[in-house]
Design a protein around this motif. Structure first.
Motif, PDB file in Angstrom:
ATOM      1  N   ILE A  77      38.015  42.569  40.339  1.00 47.82           N
ATOM      2  CA  ILE A  77      37.170  43.726  40.022  1.00 47.82           C
ATOM      3  C   ILE A  77      35.771  43.259  39.636  1.00 47.82           C
ATOM      4  O   ILE A  77      34.759  43.814  40.105  1.00 47.82           O
ATOM      5  CB  ILE A  77      37.805  44.577  38.898  1.00 47.82           C
ATOM      6  N   ASP A  78      35.698  42.217  38.803  1.00 53.72           N
ATOM      7  CA  ASP A  78      34.398  41.681  38.380  1.00 53.72           C
ATOM      8  C   ASP A  78      33.597  41.169  39.575  1.00 53.72           C
ATOM      9  O   ASP A  78      32.400  41.440  39.704  1.00 53.72           O
ATOM     10  CB  ASP A  78      34.580  40.552  37.364  1.00 53.72           C
ATOM     11  N   ILE A  79      34.258  40.422  40.466  1.00 51.51           N
ATOM     12  CA  ILE A  79      33.574  39.898  41.647  1.00 51.51           C
ATOM     13  C   ILE A  79      33.041  41.046  42.495  1.00 51.51           C
ATOM     14  O   ILE A  79      31.898  41.011  42.970  1.00 51.51           O
ATOM     15  CB  ILE A  79      34.517  38.995  42.469  1.00 51.51           C
ATOM     16  N   ASN A  80      33.850  42.065  42.677  1.00 49.44           N
ATOM     17  CA  ASN A  80      33.418  43.227  43.463  1.00 49.44           C
ATOM     18  C   ASN A  80      32.213  43.903  42.808  1.00 49.44           C
ATOM     19  O   ASN A  80      31.237  44.237  43.489  1.00 49.44           O
ATOM     20  CB  ASN A  80      34.583  44.209  43.605  1.00 49.44           C
ATOM     21  N   ASN A  81      32.262  44.099  41.503  1.00 51.84           N
ATOM     22  CA  ASN A  81      31.153  44.754  40.799  1.00 51.84           C
ATOM     23  C   ASN A  81      29.875  43.915  40.853  1.00 51.84           C
ATOM     24  O   ASN A  81      28.783  44.452  41.020  1.00 51.84           O
ATOM     25  CB  ASN A  81      31.538  45.034  39.353  1.00 51.84           C
TER      26      ASN A  81
END
Length: 93
Positions: free
Chosen positions: A10-14
């Motif tokens: 999720i962090d990488i996507n954000n």
């Protein structure tokens, strides 16, 4: 998949939404190199020249296949339907 791993994805996507295309391409190259390392760990006989000839999809398919236990791979191979049979069934051969 662990909660920590889910949160990392999720962090990488954000983070990716705030990067330029050049920065995203650099991250993609790094991720592909990490995939190459994982493949070389899984298949030590694999040559770097062979990896260079594969695209990401092929590498992912290879990793998925050889990450399975030997008995699972054998079972799937036995249960596989030959491509020719599928083409005949669909009237394409």
């Amino acid at each position: 998949m662990s909660e920590e791993f889910k949160q990392t994805l999720i962090d990488i996507n954000n983070i990716s939404y705030h990067l330029s295309i050049e920065e995203a391409k650099r991250i993609e190259k790094i991720a592909e190199k990490l995939l190459d390392v994982k493949l070389l760990e899984t298949l030590p006989h694999l040559q770097i020249t062979e990896l260079e000839e594969m695209d990401v999809t092929e590498k992912l398919m290879l990793l998925k296949e050889y990450s399975l236990p030997e008995n699972q791979r054998s079972k799937e191979k036995e249960e596989a339907i030959p491509l020719e049979d599928i083409l005949k069934e669909e009237g394409l051969l």
